[in-house]
Design a protein around this motif. Structure first.
Motif, PDB file in Angstrom:
ATOM      1  N   LEU A   1       0.722  -1.197   0.042  1.00  0.00           N
ATOM      2  CA  LEU A   1       0.007   0.166  -0.113  1.00  0.00           C
ATOM      3  C   LEU A   1       1.028   1.251  -0.135  1.00  0.00           C
ATOM      4  CD1 LEU A   1      -2.535  -1.281   2.626  1.00  0.00           C
ATOM      5  CD2 LEU A   1      -3.335  -0.653   0.106  1.00  0.00           C
ATOM      6  N   LEU A   2       1.776   1.220   0.774  1.00  0.00           N
ATOM      7  CA  LEU A   2       2.939   2.496   0.855  1.00  0.00           C
ATOM      8  C   LEU A   2       3.562   2.560  -0.394  1.00  0.00           C
ATOM      9  CD1 LEU A   2       4.109   2.130   4.546  1.00  0.00           C
ATOM     10  CD2 LEU A   2       2.299   3.679   3.659  1.00  0.00           C
ATOM     11  N   TYR A   3       3.949   1.271  -1.064  1.00  0.00           N
ATOM     12  CA  TYR A   3       4.773   1.461  -2.360  1.00  0.00           C
ATOM     13  C   TYR A   3       3.892   2.172  -3.329  1.00  0.00           C
ATOM     14  CZ  TYR A   3       8.481  -1.660  -1.082  1.00  0.00           C
ATOM     15  OH  TYR A   3       9.483  -2.168  -0.629  1.00  0.00           O
ATOM     16  N   GLY A   4       2.492   1.916  -3.271  1.00  0.00           N
ATOM     17  CA  GLY A   4       1.627   2.393  -4.234  1.00  0.00           C
ATOM     18  C   GLY A   4       1.184   3.799  -4.193  1.00  0.00           C
ATOM     19  N   LEU A   5       1.401   4.206  -2.878  1.00  0.00           N
ATOM     20  CA  LEU A   5       1.295   5.558  -2.248  1.00  0.00           C
ATOM     21  C   LEU A   5       2.389   6.459  -2.763  1.00  0.00           C
ATOM     22  CD1 LEU A   5      -0.432   7.877  -0.844  1.00  0.00           C
ATOM     23  CD2 LEU A   5       0.764   7.350   1.148  1.00  0.00           C
ATOM     24  N   ALA A   6       3.575   5.915  -2.733  1.00  0.00           N
ATOM     25  CA  ALA A   6       4.523   6.757  -3.247  1.00  0.00           C
ATOM     26  C   ALA A   6       4.839   6.486  -4.606  1.00  0.00           C
ATOM     27  CB  ALA A   6       5.967   5.792  -2.566  1.00  0.00           C
ATOM     28  N   THR A   7       4.409   5.718  -5.270  1.00  0.00           N
ATOM     29  CA  THR A   7       4.325   5.853  -6.917  1.00  0.00           C
ATOM     30  C   THR A   7       3.434   6.781  -7.092  1.00  0.00           C
ATOM     31  OG1 THR A   7       4.721   3.467  -6.923  1.00  0.00           O
ATOM     32  CG2 THR A   7       3.935   4.248  -8.891  1.00  0.00           C
ATOM     33  N   THR A   8       2.256   6.943  -6.622  1.00  0.00           N
ATOM     34  CA  THR A   8       1.106   7.910  -6.810  1.00  0.00           C
ATOM     35  C   THR A   8       1.939   9.489  -6.861  1.00  0.00           C
ATOM     36  OG1 THR A   8      -0.449   6.376  -6.280  1.00  0.00           O
ATOM     37  CG2 THR A   8      -0.959   8.870  -6.395  1.00  0.00           C
ATOM     38  N   ILE A   9       2.603   9.449  -5.855  1.00  0.00           N
ATOM     39  CA  ILE A   9       3.187  10.938  -5.643  1.00  0.00           C
ATOM     40  C   ILE A   9       4.408  11.256  -6.481  1.00  0.00           C
ATOM     41  CG2 ILE A   9       4.811  12.241  -3.855  1.00  0.00           C
ATOM     42  CD1 ILE A   9       3.141  10.732  -1.612  1.00  0.00           C
ATOM     43  N   VAL A  10       5.044  10.337  -6.763  1.00  0.00           N
ATOM     44  CA  VAL A  10       6.145  10.522  -7.939  1.00  0.00           C
ATOM     45  C   VAL A  10       5.795  10.485  -9.198  1.00  0.00           C
ATOM     46  CG1 VAL A  10       8.249   9.412  -8.816  1.00  0.00           C
ATOM     47  CG2 VAL A  10       7.889   8.993  -6.433  1.00  0.00           C
ATOM     48  N   ILE A  11       4.512  10.056  -9.401  1.00  0.00           N
ATOM     49  CA  ILE A  11       3.962   9.922 -10.892  1.00  0.00           C
ATOM     50  C   ILE A  11       3.107  11.169 -10.970  1.00  0.00           C
ATOM     51  CG2 ILE A  11       1.694   8.946 -10.910  1.00  0.00           C
ATOM     52  CD1 ILE A  11       2.316   7.153 -13.430  1.00  0.00           C
ATOM     53  N   TYR A  12       2.944  11.753  -9.716  1.00  0.00           N
ATOM     54  CA  TYR A  12       2.186  13.152  -9.966  1.00  0.00           C
ATOM     55  C   TYR A  12       3.341  14.142 -10.251  1.00  0.00           C
ATOM     56  CZ  TYR A  12       1.389  17.734  -7.986  1.00  0.00           C
ATOM     57  OH  TYR A  12       1.317  19.170  -7.693  1.00  0.00           O
ATOM     58  N   LYS A  13       4.673  14.012  -9.608  1.00  0.00           N
ATOM     59  CA  LYS A  13       5.704  14.936  -9.677  1.00  0.00           C
ATOM     60  C   LYS A  13       6.030  14.930 -11.160  1.00  0.00           C
ATOM     61  CE  LYS A  13       8.555  15.765  -6.426  1.00  0.00           C
ATOM     62  NZ  LYS A  13       7.953  16.965  -5.950  1.00  0.00           N
ATOM     63  N   LEU A  14       6.052  13.887 -11.806  1.00  0.00           N
ATOM     64  CA  LEU A  14       6.630  13.491 -13.223  1.00  0.00           C
ATOM     65  C   LEU A  14       5.693  14.000 -14.081  1.00  0.00           C
ATOM     66  CD1 LEU A  14       8.518  11.999 -15.052  1.00  0.00           C
ATOM     67  CD2 LEU A  14       7.211   9.964 -14.823  1.00  0.00           C
ATOM     68  N   GLY A  15       4.482  13.892 -13.938  1.00  0.00           N
ATOM     69  CA  GLY A  15       3.565  14.643 -14.771  1.00  0.00           C
ATOM     70  C   GLY A  15       3.745  16.206 -14.691  1.00  0.00           C
ATOM     71  N   LYS A  16       3.789  16.640 -13.533  1.00  0.00           N
ATOM     72  CA  LYS A  16       4.147  18.203 -13.202  1.00  0.00           C
ATOM     73  C   LYS A  16       5.423  18.789 -14.198  1.00  0.00           C
ATOM     74  CE  LYS A  16       4.291  21.421  -9.398  1.00  0.00           C
ATOM     75  NZ  LYS A  16       4.426  21.607  -7.988  1.00  0.00           N
ATOM     76  N   GLU A  17       6.312  17.807 -13.953  1.00  0.00           N
ATOM     77  CA  GLU A  17       7.556  18.209 -14.681  1.00  0.00           C
ATOM     78  C   GLU A  17       7.291  18.264 -16.068  1.00  0.00           C
ATOM     79  OE1 GLU A  17      11.502  19.351 -14.259  1.00  0.00           O
ATOM     80  OE2 GLU A  17      10.075  18.660 -12.739  1.00  0.00           O
ATOM     81  N   ILE A  18       6.611  17.370 -16.596  1.00  0.00           N
ATOM     82  CA  ILE A  18       6.252  17.494 -18.227  1.00  0.00           C
ATOM     83  C   ILE A  18       5.385  18.596 -18.617  1.00  0.00           C
ATOM     84  CG2 ILE A  18       4.888  16.049 -20.081  1.00  0.00           C
ATOM     85  CD1 ILE A  18       6.065  13.556 -18.810  1.00  0.00           C
ATOM     86  N   GLY A  19       4.393  19.035 -17.626  1.00  0.00           N
ATOM     87  CA  GLY A  19       3.365  19.860 -18.053  1.00  0.00           C
ATOM     88  C   GLY A  19       3.238  20.818 -16.714  1.00  0.00           C
ATOM     89  N   ASN A  20       2.074  20.542 -16.115  1.00  0.00           N
ATOM     90  CA  ASN A  20       1.706  21.546 -14.790  1.00  0.00           C
ATOM     91  C   ASN A  20       1.277  20.504 -13.713  1.00  0.00           C
ATOM     92  OD1 ASN A  20      -1.009  20.986 -15.725  1.00  0.00           O
ATOM     93  ND2 ASN A  20      -0.627  22.716 -17.072  1.00  0.00           N
ATOM     94  N   SER A  21       0.854  21.306 -12.677  1.00  0.00           N
ATOM     95  CA  SER A  21       0.059  20.416 -11.727  1.00  0.00           C
ATOM     96  C   SER A  21      -1.353  19.568 -12.121  1.00  0.00           C
ATOM     97  CB  SER A  21      -0.016  21.240 -10.234  1.00  0.00           C
ATOM     98  OG  SER A  21      -0.878  22.471 -10.801  1.00  0.00           O
ATOM     99  N   TYR A  22      -1.814  20.213 -12.939  1.00  0.00           N
ATOM    100  CA  TYR A  22      -3.275  19.419 -13.286  1.00  0.00           C
ATOM    101  C   TYR A  22      -2.753  18.271 -14.340  1.00  0.00           C
ATOM    102  CZ  TYR A  22      -7.802  19.068 -14.879  1.00  0.00           C
ATOM    103  OH  TYR A  22      -9.113  18.670 -15.317  1.00  0.00           O
ATOM    104  N   LEU A  23      -1.846  18.364 -15.040  1.00  0.00           N
ATOM    105  CA  LEU A  23      -1.265  16.952 -15.676  1.00  0.00           C
ATOM    106  C   LEU A  23      -0.650  15.937 -14.688  1.00  0.00           C
ATOM    107  CD1 LEU A  23      -0.628  15.543 -18.362  1.00  0.00           C
ATOM    108  CD2 LEU A  23       1.586  16.910 -18.396  1.00  0.00           C
ATOM    109  N   GLY A  24      -0.198  16.601 -13.899  1.00  0.00           N
ATOM    110  CA  GLY A  24       0.499  15.736 -12.726  1.00  0.00           C
ATOM    111  C   GLY A  24      -0.588  14.944 -12.034  1.00  0.00           C
ATOM    112  N   LEU A  25      -1.774  15.498 -11.624  1.00  0.00           N
ATOM    113  CA  LEU A  25      -2.989  14.911 -11.022  1.00  0.00           C
ATOM    114  C   LEU A  25      -3.801  14.038 -11.796  1.00  0.00           C
ATOM    115  CD1 LEU A  25      -4.585  18.164  -9.119  1.00  0.00           C
ATOM    116  CD2 LEU A  25      -3.240  15.979  -8.099  1.00  0.00           C
ATOM    117  N   TRP A  26      -3.745  14.228 -13.189  1.00  0.00           N
ATOM    118  CA  TRP A  26      -4.363  13.388 -14.057  1.00  0.00           C
ATOM    119  C   TRP A  26      -3.324  12.146 -14.276  1.00  0.00           C
ATOM    120  CZ3 TRP A  26      -8.744  11.666 -16.157  1.00  0.00           C
ATOM    121  CH2 TRP A  26      -9.543  12.542 -16.495  1.00  0.00           C
ATOM    122  N   SER A  27      -2.294  12.329 -14.260  1.00  0.00           N
ATOM    123  CA  SER A  27      -1.362  11.081 -14.317  1.00  0.00           C
ATOM    124  C   SER A  27      -1.147  10.155 -12.940  1.00  0.00           C
ATOM    125  CB  SER A  27       0.161  11.501 -14.451  1.00  0.00           C
ATOM    126  OG  SER A  27       0.407  12.529 -15.405  1.00  0.00           O
TER     127      SER A  27
END
Length: 408
Positions: free
Chosen positions: A76-102
């Motif tokens: 469960l914690l691995y999944g939570l951490a993955t959610t946070i990192v993929i949000y930051k990855l999407g934000k790095e590509i576009g913006n916070s909205y794209l990060g949230l969608w990722s």
């Protein structure tokens, strides 16, 4: 804009709380019971996977309580951490909205929801390692100067991939492709920390290599035996259909459509590595190799290709929301609601039999053996052992799945 930032955050939070509930509700699947059983005795690696997924099941269970929830808590914690990192990855590509969608796509895809964030399987630590690798590579190319911390984090992330699952080796191959195409290649190669990063990454290979050397390379022989060399288009179509269920139809169809658009426009310029190109190059070895495996084999599973699709989620999110299309969004929501409604019914039925209890004979399609709760077997078996008065009794099972369930 169909969903606001707050709405997406709320959906992701609801997904996490549902996982917490299911961690107690769903009995151990066969793969989970097997992982718990074999992890009780320490080993540097294991027959079918590297060690991290097996070791992780013991993190909380041995020190707090041996219940399904605490066995599953690390995942469960691995999944939570993955959610946070993929949000930051999407934000790095576009913006916070794209990060949230990722992050939303990761949590709504059934495979990543269960195998990446809940079940005791090696996909959860692997997924965290993969998105960390993607984030580090994108971040390293978005900054003009060397960032030694990111290089070291990249090495750690690759080590996590290598020590979690053999598909992680292909993420390493993707890194080499990115390095070959990178305009910053010389800068990396002149930096001493780059070689420290490489050593840290390679340390993740050691447990599996040492164990396999001592055991006649049995893991590689086992996985290699699944590869065929005969054209099998029906298997490929089955894998494609299963992928629609595993990660939702739009998640598969949107990048395929994008690929055809790129081929038609002949836009293959790699002189400038955009974040989207970095993630695509990183994902390519996994996607190409397992597509070939699906076309030429029969003993395959759809989740083998999921590490590649994981890296494409921010790109898919960008295609989905930019430009906004009501038709695209309605199709996405409709397929998501349909698939999750079906899964909900299956999970509830597996524990209650509500769909077929009224029938005199259970139909052939109603095979829920994988989700049967074995805990009711424990007391009767213990009573039999006590009645025999022999503490050296051993239990035999016909299959590895039964053995895992009995042991757990």
């Amino acid at each position: 804009m169909l969903f606001t930032h707050q709405t997406i955050k709320l959906i992701i939070l609801i997904c996490f709380f549902i996982k917490l509930i299911l961690a107690n509700y769903i009995p151990f699947l066969n793969d989970e019971a097997y992982a718990i059983a074999v992890s009780q005795e320490f080993s540097w690696s294991f027959f079918d996977h590297p060690p991290i997924g097996f070791w992780s099941s013991l993190i909380f269970s041995k020190f707090i309580e041996e219940t399904p929830f605490f066995y599953r808590l690390p995942f469960l914690l691995y999944g939570l951490a993955t959610t946070i990192v993929i949000y930051k990855l999407g934000k790095e590509i576009g913006n916070s909205y794209l990060g949230l969608w990722s992050a939303l796509l990761y949590n709504l895809a059934p495979f990543y929801f269960f195998s990446g964030s809940l079940f005791i399987v090696p996909d959860a630590p692997l997924n965290l390692g993969i998105v960390l690798v993607g984030y580090c590579l994108v971040k390293l190319h978005n900054t003009s100067r060397n960032n030694n911390f990111l290089l070291l984090l990249l090495g750690f992330s690759l080590a996590l991939c290598f020590a979690s699952k053999y598909q992680g080796f292909l993420i390493g191959a993707g890194c080499l492709i990115v390095l070959y195409c990178s305009s910053k290649k010389q800068s990396f190669l002149k930096n001493p920390i780059f070689y420290l990063c490489t050593l840290v990454a390679l340390s993740g290979l050691l447990p599996s290599l040492i164990w396999n050397y001592q055991n006649e390379w049995i893991s590689f022989e086992f996985h290699g035996s699944r590869q065929g060399f005969k054209l099998n288009l029906s298997n490929f179509l089955i894998m494609l259909f299963a992928s629609f269920l595993y990660i939702l139809p739009q998640t598969v169809l949107l990048p395929i459509n994008k690929l055809f658009v790129i081929i038609k426009s002949k836009n293959f310029n790699l002189s400038v590595l955009t974040p989207e190109k970095i993630l695509t190059l990183l994902a390519l070895p996994n996607i190409i190799i397992f597509t070939f495996v699906y076309i030429t084999s029969s003993k395959t599973f759809p989740h083998w290709i999921m590490p590649g699709w994981l890296l494409l989620l921010p790109i898919i999110a960008k295609i989905l929301i930019n430009p906004y299309s009501r038709i695209k969004m309605i199709a996405f929501l409709s397929s998501t609601i349909f698939i999750w409604s079906l899964l909900g019914i299956i999970i509830f039925h597996s524990q209650t039999g509500i769909l077929t209890n009224y029938q005199k004979r259970v139909p052939n399609w109603d095979n829920t053996l994988e989700l049967i709760n074995w805990s009711a077997v424990k007391e009767p078996v213990e009573e039999i052992i006590r009645s025999l008065g022999d503490h050296n009794i051993k239990l035999a099972a016909f299959t590895w799945t039964e053995a895992g369930q009995f042991s757990t």
